[in-house]
Write a protein that holds these residues in place. Structure first.
Motif, PDB file in Angstrom:
ATOM      1  N   UNK A   1       0.829  -1.205   0.000  1.00  0.00           N
ATOM      2  CA  UNK A   1       0.000   0.000   0.000  1.00  0.00           C
ATOM      3  C   UNK A   1       0.862   1.252   0.000  1.00  0.00           C
ATOM      4  N   UNK A   2       1.918   1.248   0.822  1.00  0.00           N
ATOM      5  CA  UNK A   2       2.805   2.406   0.868  1.00  0.00           C
ATOM      6  C   UNK A   2       3.556   2.568  -0.453  1.00  0.00           C
ATOM      7  N   UNK A   3       4.017   1.448  -1.028  1.00  0.00           N
ATOM      8  CA  UNK A   3       4.750   1.506  -2.300  1.00  0.00           C
ATOM      9  C   UNK A   3       3.872   2.097  -3.397  1.00  0.00           C
ATOM     10  N   UNK A   4       2.613   1.697  -3.470  1.00  0.00           N
ATOM     11  CA  UNK A   4       1.710   2.208  -4.491  1.00  0.00           C
ATOM     12  C   UNK A   4       1.424   3.693  -4.277  1.00  0.00           C
ATOM     13  N   UNK A   5       1.260   4.080  -2.996  1.00  0.00           N
ATOM     14  CA  UNK A   5       1.012   5.483  -2.688  1.00  0.00           C
ATOM     15  C   UNK A   5       2.173   6.362  -3.128  1.00  0.00           C
ATOM     16  N   UNK A   6       3.389   5.940  -2.857  1.00  0.00           N
ATOM     17  CA  UNK A   6       4.555   6.744  -3.196  1.00  0.00           C
ATOM     18  C   UNK A   6       4.827   6.732  -4.687  1.00  0.00           C
TER      19      UNK A   6
END
Length: 647
Positions: free
Chosen positions: A104-109
């Protein structure tokens, strides 16, 4: 009975010795195992560092694989679960590498790589303080995960399950470049990073700065090469298409737009109360037709009109924020505009304009490049003017049949003159560029003004030579960091350079903290010795001010000067492509030796300089000095100050 007791004691002693021996062996084994572990850790760290350095060397200009390798190695060796690397962009951060973060964090960034971070988290703290920040237990930090208005609140997504956090800043000469962040997750346990682990991540941060700097330098080199290539191409077009002005101007605007990353470019010519379109690049056919059929009114309402009116570069970062800009282009998509005048003998004969559809101001380097193109456009327009004059004269010849033969000869002469002038102008541009790359500005300008390079030939002249350097600089440079040494030199040389230009001296060489300045060559001056002394006195005052500043930093640095006057041999030395203007002879050596003998604040001059300035300055006899390279003692005088007009 006594014999039995003695035997028992011997057996007991043997058992005790055996037990002690075994204990000693066990300790040796444990120490050996600990040593092997430390060696393995050291080898692992060295291998990781070597891998990163190898990637830097084989991937010039490619930062992504270097950043990723750094982050993965740092995370692995520090026994952390995940990590990230950011670069600083003003008040925000751009993520450039991630390792083992949540999906989720990777996609957000990926969707939003640039963000503002809460000042509470380790990332923002390290950036603000420019120091390593370690938080042993983020859950024990009050409000650490609470979102703040206007800041990114997704740190909880990244730190899910983390207890210990490490953030290490990447610094270049105390300037923040970015931050490496390692998140340690140890079975929900608090386990701070060790000093060795922090030291390793700091090493990777330094290597990241090196990689960024290498990439910046490589990009600058590529950009410079592109600009030089484009300039050379334009010069070729001018020389080959002297009779085709539209081709030359179209080449100019295309090169300017491409190299300066503009969305469009155009060249305009003032005619009466309007400004007419001459050439353009990247405009739609409809827009180009509109520009040709609708001249721009003169005045401040347009970038071209304002440039002609002011006769200088006009840079509008955002036309929507400029109250004077009223042209219809204001609603046509332009946001950032640049206007550079085409000057002939100081008067604008045209304008190059560049535009961008977004607010993105042009850099100083880009403005300088467009200015170069403007100079080339002036050459092309001047050539066209000469050509038009030639064509008009040809028409006149055709009307006068009785003078056909004589006028035909004139036509041929005009043709040759035009071609020669174009060739001379191109050659002069190339020659000025070559000269300024390796000669002092005064000498380069003198060569251009003279029209030949005879001033570079070896010659003999009566000159005043000034040699100065810092006292205590060697001791200071041995103890100080290289960056601090460079800062001191930069301040010192900047102050002295202003004074050298003020008194019209010629810098012969820089050598560390040493500086040699010549007066009366190549530019003649009747009061060479007095100028040299006045310059030295003002230099002494300026360096004294700097010394006070340096002393506050714990540096004891002074300043000494030696001045001599006499005949010297001057001229260029070196080889093709790398020449240096040099002064040789006894007078240069004497100035250097006097400088060596000068104490802090002293300006030692020889008898020739003293004789030239004794009525204008206060001096004191410094004695007869035994100088290296001189068979007899040399009389030296210390210049104290200028005399007041009353004295």
């Amino acid at each position: 009975m006594a014999r039995k007791r003695a035997k028992t004691r011997r057996h007991t002693g043997l058992r005790s010795k055996t037990t002690k021996s075994r204990t000693h062996v066990d300790r040796l084994r444990a120490a050996n195992a600990d040593l092997k572990k430390k060696l393995a850790e050291a080898l692992e760290q060295q291998s990781a560092t070597a891998e990163v350095l190898r990637l830097i060397s084989i991937s010039p200009g490619k930062l992504a694989p270097v950043f990723q390798a750094m982050l993965e190695n740092a995370t692995r060796i520090c026994a952390a679960k995940s990590g990230a690397m950011y670069l600083s962009e003003g008040n925000a951060f751009r993520i450039v590498a991630m390792h083992n973060v949540s999906p989720a964090f990777a996609e957000l960034r990926r969707r939003n790589p640039v963000f503002r971070a809460s000042p509470r988290i380790a990332l923002a703290r390290a950036a603000a303080t420019k120091q390593t920040v370690q938080i042993a237990d983020v859950r024990a930090e009050p409000g650490y995960f609470d979102p703040l208005p206007g800041f990114s609140g997704e740190q909880g997504m990244m730190l899910a399950g983390a207890r210990t956090v490490l953030a290490v800043p990447m610094l270049k000469e105390s300037e923040l470049v970015g931050v490496i962040v390692i998140f340690g997750i140890y079975r929900q346990e608090v386990r701070p990073f060790t000093d060795k682990q922090i030291e390793l991540v700091t090493t990777f941060a330094d290597q990241a700065v090196i990689a960024i700097e290498n990439t910046r330098l490589l990009n600058e080199l590529r950009e410079s090469l592109q600009q030089q290539t484009a300039t050379a191409d334009v010069l070729k077009v001018i020389s080959r298409s002297a009779f085709d002005l539209p081709t030359v101007l179209n080449t100019l605007v295309e090169s300017a737009a491409r190299l300066c990353e503009a969305d469009m470019a155009a060249i305009w010519r003032p005619t009466g109360d309007v400004i007419e379109h001459l050439a353009s690049y990247a405009y739609s056919p409809e827009h180009k037709h509109y520009m040709k059929t609708h001249p721009i009114p003169s005045g401040r309402g347009s970038v071209s009109g304002r440039t002609v009116l002011e006769g200088k570069v006009v840079h509008i970062p955002d036309v929507l924020a400029d109250p004077d800009y009223t042209l219809s282009e204001k609603v046509g998509g332009f946001r950032t505009l640049l206007g550079v005048p085409l000057l002939r003998e100081g008067s604008p004969i045209g304008v190059i304009t560049l535009g961008r559809n977004s607010v993105r101001p042009f850099t100083d380097r880009q403005i300088e490049l467009v200015t170069t193109f403007a100079d080339q456009a002036v050459i092309a327009i001047e050539n066209s003017r000469l050509l038009n004059e030639l064509r008009q004269r040809t028409a006149d010849l055709r009307e006068a049949h009785d003078r056909v033969a004589a006028q035909a000869a004139d036509l041929e002469t005009w043709n040759r003159t035009l071609e020669q002038r174009v060739a001379e102008q191109v050659a002069e541009i190339e020659r000025v560029g070559r000269l300024k790359s390796f000669l002092p500005p005064q000498i380069a300008q003198l060569v251009v003004s003279a029209g030949h390079e005879s001033v570079l030939e070896s010659h003999r002249r009566d000159v005043s030579v000034v040699f100065c350097d810092l006292r205590g600089f060697t001791a200071f440079s041995e103890l100080a960091e290289p960056e601090e040494v460079m800062l001191v030199l930069r301040e010192y040389q900047t102050k002295l350079g202003v004074l050298i230009n003020k008194f019209e001296g010629t810098v012969e060489r820089f050598s560390g903290d040493g500086l040699l300045v010549v007066f009366n060559d190549p530019l003649p001056c009747p009061d060479a010795s007095m100028r040299a002394v006045q310059m030295a006195l003002e230099m002494r005052d300026e360096v004294a001010k700097l010394s006070v500043k340096w002393s506050h930093s714990g540096h004891d640095i002074g300043f000494g000067v030696g001045i001599a006057h006499g005949y010297a041999t001057l001229g260029s030395i070196g080889y093709e492509g790398r020449l240096q203007y040099s002064v040789t002879g006894k007078v240069a050596n004497l100035a250097s030796r006097l400088c060596d003998q000068a104490k802090d604040g002293q300006i030692l001059v020889d008898i020739n300089v003293f004789s030239a300035v004794e009525t204008l300055v206060d001096v004191e006899f410094a004695g007869e000095l035994a100088l290296k390279g001189f068979s007899r003692p040399v009389k030296a005088f210390n210049v104290c100050n200028l005399r007041s007009p009353q004295s």
